[in-house]
Motif scaffolding. Structure first.
Motif, PDB file in Angstrom:
ATOM      1  N   LEU A  20      41.995  38.970  45.363  1.00 18.55           N
ATOM      2  CA  LEU A  20      42.850  37.870  44.906  1.00 18.55           C
ATOM      3  C   LEU A  20      42.682  37.627  43.413  1.00 18.55           C
ATOM      4  O   LEU A  20      43.650  37.359  42.702  1.00 18.55           O
ATOM      5  CB  LEU A  20      42.531  36.595  45.686  1.00 18.55           C
ATOM      6  N   ARG A  21      41.444  37.724  42.935  1.00 19.58           N
ATOM      7  CA  ARG A  21      41.208  37.488  41.504  1.00 19.58           C
ATOM      8  C   ARG A  21      41.954  38.509  40.648  1.00 19.58           C
ATOM      9  O   ARG A  21      42.377  38.201  39.534  1.00 19.58           O
ATOM     10  CB  ARG A  21      39.709  37.553  41.213  1.00 19.58           C
ATOM     11  N   ARG A  22      42.110  39.700  41.166  1.00 22.36           N
ATOM     12  CA  ARG A  22      42.792  40.741  40.391  1.00 22.36           C
ATOM     13  C   ARG A  22      44.286  40.466  40.222  1.00 22.36           C
ATOM     14  O   ARG A  22      44.963  41.136  39.445  1.00 22.36           O
ATOM     15  CB  ARG A  22      42.601  42.103  41.065  1.00 22.36           C
ATOM     16  N   LEU A  23      44.790  39.476  40.956  1.00 20.77           N
ATOM     17  CA  LEU A  23      46.207  39.120  40.812  1.00 20.77           C
ATOM     18  C   LEU A  23      46.446  38.224  39.603  1.00 20.77           C
ATOM     19  O   LEU A  23      47.599  37.928  39.283  1.00 20.77           O
ATOM     20  CB  LEU A  23      46.701  38.407  42.080  1.00 20.77           C
ATOM     21  N   SER A  24      45.390  37.783  38.933  1.00 20.48           N
ATOM     22  CA  SER A  24      45.536  36.806  37.854  1.00 20.48           C
ATOM     23  C   SER A  24      46.504  37.243  36.745  1.00 20.48           C
ATOM     24  O   SER A  24      47.206  36.394  36.197  1.00 20.48           O
ATOM     25  CB  SER A  24      44.169  36.446  37.265  1.00 20.48           C
ATOM     26  N   PRO A  25      46.569  38.539  36.363  1.00 27.91           N
ATOM     27  CA  PRO A  25      47.545  38.902  35.324  1.00 27.91           C
ATOM     28  C   PRO A  25      48.985  38.585  35.722  1.00 27.91           C
ATOM     29  O   PRO A  25      49.810  38.262  34.865  1.00 27.91           O
ATOM     30  CB  PRO A  25      47.334  40.415  35.161  1.00 27.91           C
ATOM     31  N   TYR A  26      49.290  38.671  37.006  1.00 30.53           N
ATOM     32  CA  TYR A  26      50.645  38.353  37.462  1.00 30.53           C
ATOM     33  C   TYR A  26      50.914  36.848  37.418  1.00 30.53           C
ATOM     34  O   TYR A  26      52.066  36.422  37.367  1.00 30.53           O
ATOM     35  CB  TYR A  26      50.860  38.864  38.889  1.00 30.53           C
ATOM     36  N   LEU A  27      49.836  36.054  37.473  1.00 34.38           N
ATOM     37  CA  LEU A  27      49.988  34.596  37.463  1.00 34.38           C
ATOM     38  C   LEU A  27      49.922  34.008  36.058  1.00 34.38           C
ATOM     39  O   LEU A  27      50.270  32.843  35.860  1.00 34.38           O
ATOM     40  CB  LEU A  27      48.892  33.957  38.336  1.00 34.38           C
ATOM     41  N   LYS A  28      49.465  34.812  35.100  1.00 36.54           N
ATOM     42  CA  LYS A  28      49.278  34.291  33.744  1.00 36.54           C
ATOM     43  C   LYS A  28      50.554  33.692  33.155  1.00 36.54           C
ATOM     44  O   LYS A  28      50.525  32.602  32.576  1.00 36.54           O
ATOM     45  CB  LYS A  28      48.735  35.395  32.831  1.00 36.54           C
ATOM     46  N   PRO A  29      51.729  34.353  33.278  1.00 38.38           N
ATOM     47  CA  PRO A  29      52.945  33.777  32.684  1.00 38.38           C
ATOM     48  C   PRO A  29      53.360  32.448  33.308  1.00 38.38           C
ATOM     49  O   PRO A  29      54.090  31.680  32.686  1.00 38.38           O
ATOM     50  CB  PRO A  29      54.010  34.862  32.935  1.00 38.38           C
ATOM     51  N   VAL A  30      52.907  32.183  34.541  1.00 44.00           N
ATOM     52  CA  VAL A  30      53.345  30.960  35.234  1.00 44.00           C
ATOM     53  C   VAL A  30      52.182  29.998  35.445  1.00 44.00           C
ATOM     54  O   VAL A  30      52.298  29.033  36.204  1.00 44.00           O
ATOM     55  CB  VAL A  30      54.002  31.323  36.590  1.00 44.00           C
ATOM     56  N   ARG A  31      51.058  30.272  34.776  1.00 46.15           N
ATOM     57  CA  ARG A  31      49.861  29.459  35.013  1.00 46.15           C
ATOM     58  C   ARG A  31      50.080  28.003  34.622  1.00 46.15           C
ATOM     59  O   ARG A  31      49.579  27.094  35.281  1.00 46.15           O
ATOM     60  CB  ARG A  31      48.687  30.058  34.237  1.00 46.15           C
ATOM     61  N   GLY A  32      50.836  27.766  33.541  1.00 44.04           N
ATOM     62  CA  GLY A  32      51.084  26.398  33.101  1.00 44.04           C
ATOM     63  C   GLY A  32      51.775  25.572  34.166  1.00 44.04           C
ATOM     64  O   GLY A  32      51.378  24.427  34.451  1.00 44.04           O
TER      65      GLY A  32
END
Length: 597
Positions: free
Chosen positions: A20-32
């Motif tokens: 799950l942690r490895r998915l973080s790059p996909y979430l970076k643009p929508v993290r805000g």
């Protein structure tokens, strides 16, 4: 059928939450927006926790003293907090719906792009149903986790901590009672997670197997009906479905035990608070408002507490889905563009050479090709003949780099194909396979796949070359007729002619044809042969041939035997002077009649 257990035994490169942690790059643009959503829902729950405190003020103030002067603003405060709670909850959903679906779309796009770049050997090993379940159901699981479980797992945990803090402020003993009842949930949840993770993975793998069975039975429906094997596959499907049902029931059993504990422990806490509070009110050490507020807070914390089971289940499902995603996403792309690609000459001549080519499948010690050397001159057509299993199809697959040599090299116009960009190589080299694969699209779209910037005139010309224009015009909507999945609404000969049209539409310099006439009747074969003679005059062609009629299209014939080219010459020369060649052709009745002629 492909190995139906390959997926379950793949070594996992990720474990539990690491995937799950490895998915973080996909979430970076929508993290805000995700953070905004979490803040909104946390603020919503804080509004809900404040309402019992206002109720305490009402009971210990206007109700206890009879002074109702402040009652109005207190009631208004409850209304405002309730409205704010609802509005913030709505805001959370609006904030997160876009980012979660965007992340799902990016993951799916990335996976599909990766699948297209993976070598043929990978697809030969993996079931299509397993890949389908990862690209569809597993990514939907990840979207639900991002949109709901991830946020509420954090927010509900914070709400529980804050709610217990509120209880301690109201009365330390009330807070202690709730804490003691909540503590066992940590141990129960830990035991639950390890058991549920195994069952979640098993369930998702079984879903993939089930999808594979459905797909294969649909694509092979003609075979099943022809041999009367439908009931046999139906029994296999039913057994797989029963196995999946048993796994799902085990999951329900595990979740049920957790839910039972999660539901009973808060009830015990509320009972303990009422018992302690009743004695406190009787002794004058606690007010009615404090007890009511404490019970209201404990009741409000039921949702964050009860949701733990479901949220842990979703987290486990998501972790398993992420592990399955990375199993495919981490598969190595072995056929890539070179770091510094070379360019073909401005005017491609199509000079094709095999120089001491060797090939063995990954992990195999047996070579299929053992030093093939063959020179196909520009504009020449060479027919490749050999016994079944001699490596003809493998040799043709090396030209467009569907697989790579394990020794030697293949060159086009003197440039090693491994030194060319794949895009340029596959514009110069076109391939038509023995089994024509068509897509669920129009005739025009299927043919146009063979080139870039293809217009209708190009499609028409390619159809004429493949002797396919007449039957295409006779279809209900001509070029716009959708031909159905795998093109099974067409005859074998029609599918093969469309595949030929797709191969020539891009005007390649090198044409690789794997037994292009295998599915044609005698009349259609003659038509396609006539059309092929005209197109083969303008290209360099390597044609796998089993029929003498196909061999006679070639300028020269190369015979592949024992992983090597053992003879090269014209059809008539080999027929006259090579016993192995004569024996090879005479295995077919049509060939025998050709030899006599």
């Amino acid at each position: 059928m492909k190995n139906d257990t390959i997926d379950s035994h793949q070594p996992a490169r990720n474990t539990n939450l690491d995937a799950l942690r490895r998915l973080s790059p996909y979430l970076k643009p929508v993290r805000g927006r995700m953070i905004g959503s979490a803040v909104a829902v946390l603020a919503s729950m804080m509004c809900g926790l404040l309402i019992p405190l206002v109720i305490q003020r009402i009971l210990d103030g206007p109700v206890a003293t009879g002074d109702t002067s402040a009652l109005g603003w207190m009631v208004a405060a409850v209304g405002v907090l309730g409205a704010a709670e609802a509005l913030l909850f709505f805001t959370r959903r609006r904030l997160i719906s876009g980012p979660s679906t965007r992340a799902e779309a990016e993951l799916r796009k990335d996976l599909y792009h990766h699948l297209q770049r993976l070598p043929i050997a990978f697809h030969d090993r993996w079931q299509s149903g397993q890949l389908l379940s990862r690209a569809v159901s597993d990514l939907s699981t990840l979207r639900r986790f991002i949109a709901f479980a991830l946020i509420f797992l954090v927010v509900n945990s914070l709400t529980l901590v804050i709610g217990l803090g509120v209880l301690f402020l109201l009365d330390p003993m009330l807070g202690l009672i709730s804490t003691l009842c909540a503590a066992p949930l940590i141990l129960i949840s830990t035991l639950y997670e390890s058991r549920y993770a195994v069952l979640a993975r098993r369930s998702q793998d079984q879903n993939g197997d089930l999808a594979t069975t459905v797909e294969e039975s649909v694509l092979g429906i003609r075979v099943l009906k022809a041999f009367g094997r439908g009931p046999h596959l139906a029994a296999r499907f039913a057994e797989q479905a029963r196995e999946l049902r048993r796994t799902e029931l085990r999951k329900v059993h595990v979740v049920g035990l957790l839910w039972g504990a999660i539901i009973v422990l808060p009830e015990i806490a509320i009972g303990g608070q009422l018992l302690y509070g009743t004695f406190g009110i009787a002794n004058g050490t606690m007010t009615v408002g404090t007890l009511v507020a404490a019970v209201a807070v404990a009741t409000y914390l039921r949702w964050p507490t009860d949701s733990i089971g479901w949220l842990l289940a979703e987290t486990n499902q998501a972790a398993t889905a992420a592990m399955r995603y990375w199993e495919v996403r981490d598969a190595e792309i072995t056929i890539t563009d070179p770091p510094v690609p070379r360019r073909l000459p401005a005017t491609a001549r199509g000079h094709l050479r095999f120089e001491n080519v060797r090939f063995a499948h990954p992990g195999s010690d047996t070579e299929i090709l053992r030093g093939v050397t063959l020179d196909v001159r520009p504009g020449e057509t060479v027919a490749l003949v050999g016994a079944t299993g001699s490596g003809k199809t493998t040799l043709t697959a090396l030209v467009p780099r569907l697989v790579d040599v394990t020794g030697g090299r293949v060159t086009v116009d003197g440039v090693d194909v491994r030194d060319l960009e794949l895009g340029q190589l596959r514009r110069v080299v076109a391939t038509a396979f023995e089994e024509p694969v068509l897509f669920s699209a129009s005739v025009r779209e299927n043919v146009a796949l063979g080139g870039t910037e293809v217009d209708e005139d190009d499609v028409r010309q390619a159809l004429r070359v493949a002797a396919a224009e007449d039957f295409v015009d006779a279809l209900p909507w001509g070029l716009d007729t959708r031909i159905g999945e795998q093109g099974l609404s067409l005859s074998g000969g029609q599918r093969q002619r469309l595949a030929l049209a797709r191969a020539v539409v891009g005007r390649p310099s090198v044409l690789v044809l794997d037994d292009p006439l295998s599915a044609l009747d005698v009349h259609t074969e003659a038509e396609v042969e006539h059309a092929l003679r005209s197109v083969l005059r303008d290209v360099t062609a390597l044609v796998v041939a089993h029929r003498p009629s196909t061999v006679q299209l070639a300028d020269r014939v190369a015979m592949l035997s024992g992983g090597r080219i053992t003879a090269v010459g014209t059809h008539s020369d080999l027929l006259a002077g090579n016993a192995e060649y004569r024996a090879l052709l005479s295995t077919d009745d049509d060939a025998r009649s050709e030899v006599v002629a």
